[in-house]
Design a protein around this motif. Structure first.
Motif, PDB file in Angstrom:
ATOM      1  N   UNK A 106       0.844  -1.191   0.000  1.00 39.09           N
ATOM      2  CA  UNK A 106       0.000   0.000   0.000  1.00 39.09           C
ATOM      3  C   UNK A 106       0.876   1.235   0.000  1.00 39.09           C
ATOM      4  N   UNK A 107       0.540   2.192  -0.856  1.00 34.26           N
ATOM      5  CA  UNK A 107       1.239   3.457  -0.844  1.00 34.26           C
ATOM      6  C   UNK A 107       0.720   4.274   0.317  1.00 34.26           C
ATOM      7  N   UNK A 108       1.567   5.102   0.897  1.00 32.49           N
ATOM      8  CA  UNK A 108       1.159   5.863   2.059  1.00 32.49           C
ATOM      9  C   UNK A 108       1.415   7.338   1.856  1.00 32.49           C
ATOM     10  N   UNK A 109       0.881   8.150   2.775  1.00 33.16           N
ATOM     11  CA  UNK A 109       1.135   9.587   2.739  1.00 33.16           C
ATOM     12  C   UNK A 109       2.118   9.979   3.837  1.00 33.16           C
ATOM     13  N   UNK A 110       3.115   9.193   4.072  1.00 35.80           N
ATOM     14  CA  UNK A 110       4.100   9.523   5.095  1.00 35.80           C
ATOM     15  C   UNK A 110       5.156  10.453   4.520  1.00 35.80           C
ATOM     16  N   UNK A 111       4.695  11.485   3.787  1.00 34.42           N
ATOM     17  CA  UNK A 111       5.623  12.363   3.112  1.00 34.42           C
ATOM     18  C   UNK A 111       6.378  13.275   4.055  1.00 34.42           C
ATOM     19  N   UNK A 112       5.892  13.410   5.294  1.00 40.11           N
ATOM     20  CA  UNK A 112       6.558  14.314   6.225  1.00 40.11           C
ATOM     21  C   UNK A 112       7.877  13.747   6.729  1.00 40.11           C
ATOM     22  N   UNK A 113       8.074  12.472   6.556  1.00 42.56           N
ATOM     23  CA  UNK A 113       9.342  11.868   6.945  1.00 42.56           C
ATOM     24  C   UNK A 113      10.025  11.320   5.712  1.00 42.56           C
ATOM     25  N   UNK A 114      11.167  11.884   5.375  1.00 39.81           N
ATOM     26  CA  UNK A 114      11.885  11.431   4.197  1.00 39.81           C
ATOM     27  C   UNK A 114      13.037  10.505   4.580  1.00 39.81           C
ATOM     28  N   UNK A 115      12.984   9.988   5.800  1.00 37.32           N
ATOM     29  CA  UNK A 115      13.997   9.043   6.241  1.00 37.32           C
ATOM     30  C   UNK A 115      13.793   7.714   5.533  1.00 37.32           C
ATOM     31  N   UNK A 116      14.818   7.214   4.916  1.00 40.68           N
ATOM     32  CA  UNK A 116      14.736   5.940   4.227  1.00 40.68           C
ATOM     33  C   UNK A 116      15.226   4.848   5.147  1.00 40.68           C
ATOM     34  N   UNK A 117      14.387   3.871   5.410  1.00 37.91           N
ATOM     35  CA  UNK A 117      14.775   2.754   6.254  1.00 37.91           C
ATOM     36  C   UNK A 117      15.504   1.735   5.405  1.00 37.91           C
ATOM     37  N   UNK A 118      16.759   1.520   5.696  1.00 40.96           N
ATOM     38  CA  UNK A 118      17.539   0.567   4.924  1.00 40.96           C
ATOM     39  C   UNK A 118      17.158  -0.861   5.292  1.00 40.96           C
ATOM     40  N   UNK A 119      16.979  -1.673   4.276  1.00 35.31           N
ATOM     41  CA  UNK A 119      16.705  -3.084   4.508  1.00 35.31           C
ATOM     42  C   UNK A 119      17.862  -3.899   3.977  1.00 35.31           C
ATOM     43  N   UNK A 120      18.216  -4.991   4.662  1.00 32.65           N
ATOM     44  CA  UNK A 120      19.356  -5.782   4.229  1.00 32.65           C
ATOM     45  C   UNK A 120      19.097  -6.428   2.884  1.00 32.65           C
ATOM     46  N   UNK A 121      20.161  -6.607   2.124  1.00 33.34           N
ATOM     47  CA  UNK A 121      20.055  -7.288   0.844  1.00 33.34           C
ATOM     48  C   UNK A 121      19.689  -8.746   1.073  1.00 33.34           C
ATOM     49  N   UNK A 122      18.807  -9.249   0.226  1.00 33.28           N
ATOM     50  CA  UNK A 122      18.447 -10.659   0.292  1.00 33.28           C
ATOM     51  C   UNK A 122      18.876 -11.315  -1.006  1.00 33.28           C
ATOM     52  N   UNK A 123      18.505 -12.564  -1.168  1.00 37.65           N
ATOM     53  CA  UNK A 123      18.901 -13.272  -2.372  1.00 37.65           C
ATOM     54  C   UNK A 123      18.244 -12.646  -3.594  1.00 37.65           C
ATOM     55  N   UNK A 124      18.738 -13.015  -4.764  1.00 35.14           N
ATOM     56  CA  UNK A 124      18.239 -12.454  -6.009  1.00 35.14           C
ATOM     57  C   UNK A 124      16.914 -13.073  -6.430  1.00 35.14           C
ATOM     58  N   UNK A 125      16.326 -13.913  -5.591  1.00 34.16           N
ATOM     59  CA  UNK A 125      15.051 -14.538  -5.905  1.00 34.16           C
ATOM     60  C   UNK A 125      13.957 -13.483  -5.992  1.00 34.16           C
ATOM     61  N   UNK A 126      13.289 -13.422  -7.148  1.00 31.25           N
ATOM     62  CA  UNK A 126      12.209 -12.449  -7.322  1.00 31.25           C
ATOM     63  C   UNK A 126      10.970 -12.879  -6.553  1.00 31.25           C
ATOM     64  N   UNK A 127      10.288 -11.916  -5.958  1.00 35.45           N
ATOM     65  CA  UNK A 127       8.989 -12.140  -5.339  1.00 35.45           C
ATOM     66  C   UNK A 127       8.089 -10.995  -5.787  1.00 35.45           C
ATOM     67  N   UNK A 128       7.421 -11.178  -6.901  1.00 38.06           N
ATOM     68  CA  UNK A 128       6.609 -10.132  -7.497  1.00 38.06           C
ATOM     69  C   UNK A 128       5.164 -10.254  -7.034  1.00 38.06           C
ATOM     70  N   UNK A 129       4.668  -9.188  -6.426  1.00 38.28           N
ATOM     71  CA  UNK A 129       3.288  -9.161  -5.951  1.00 38.28           C
ATOM     72  C   UNK A 129       2.390  -8.924  -7.155  1.00 38.28           C
TER      73      UNK A 129
END
Length: 229
Positions: free
Chosen positions: A1-24
């Motif tokens: 879901x897209x959100x309206x959390x535009x007031x915070x431009x902090x990007x939460x880094x997520x660890x790299x995972x395998x190259x396995x695609x998981x397309x919603x």
């Protein structure tokens, strides 16, 4: 879901995972009348991908909105969810007024364009995001993520148009650079042009490699990486 959390431009880094695609790719929509739902979604101008009926007890229909990588399915004995219980289904558009006008032209009963009431999270209106109160009209600053319109299918499943003209840094795969519309690309080019103008002021001359600089800037911005100086 897209959100309206535009007031915070902090990007939460997520660890790299395998190259396995998981397309919603699929959202299940619970409906009570399959034929009526098929006519409604076809009337939106969505692409009909499948209409498969194995027997009298099972039928599945799939539609895909224009430009979407995700489809919806509904049918007979496809889900045990109550018809109309799917809410907050987001459709991202680059021009909220243009999209609303098109749906009106297709006979869809759609709300007026609206935006959020600042930090007011409760109110008498039908909630669209965290219970925020609706304020008539698009966002005054026409900020990305901030303008909406809503409609329902015949069973009451709730859809929201959300206008996004530029995504916040880090909100896309850093290895991919994609744009959903010419409006979104143009906005990225304008930001790159402004930054490049400052770059040329610092270097004191015309940059003949401006195209490469633009490309590097846009790719870095979409991936949430440090921007070129």
């Amino acid at each position: 879901m897209s959100t309206t959390l535009e007031r915070s431009e902090t990007v939460i880094e997520t660890p790299k995972v395998s190259a396995l695609d998981m397309k919603f790719e699929i959202v299940v929509i619970p409906v009570s009348d399959v034929g009526r739902a098929k006519n409604f979604y076809a009337g939106l101008g969505w692409r009909l991908d499948a209409d498969y009926e194995a027997n009298a007890d099972f039928r599945v229909i799939q539609f895909t909105p224009p430009g979407s990588g995700c489809s919806v399915i509904f049918g007979r004995n496809v889900t045990a969810a109550a018809p109309g219980s799917a809410q907050g289904l987001y459709l991202i558009v680059s021009d909220i007024e243009g999209a609303r006008k098109e749906l009106l032209g297709r006979g869809v009963a759609i709300s007026e364009t609206f935006h959020g009431a600042g930090d007011v999270y409760t109110g008498p209106d039908e909630p669209y995001l965290f219970g925020r109160t609706r304020v008539s009209g698009p966002d005054p600053a026409r900020g990305s993520y901030r303008s909406f319109a809503s409609f329902h299918d015949p069973d009451g499943n709730g859809w929201l148009l959300q206008e996004i003209t530029g995504r916040l840094p880090g909100r896309v795969d850093e290895d991919l650079t994609t744009f959903n519309s010419s409006t979104e690309l143009a906005a990225a080019l304008r930001r790159a042009a402004a930054a490049h103008g400052e770059h040329e002021k610092r270097t004191g001359g015309h940059d003949t490699g401006w195209a490469d600089w633009y490309a590097d800037y846009i790719v870095r911005e979409q991936g949430g990486k440090a921007l070129p100086a």
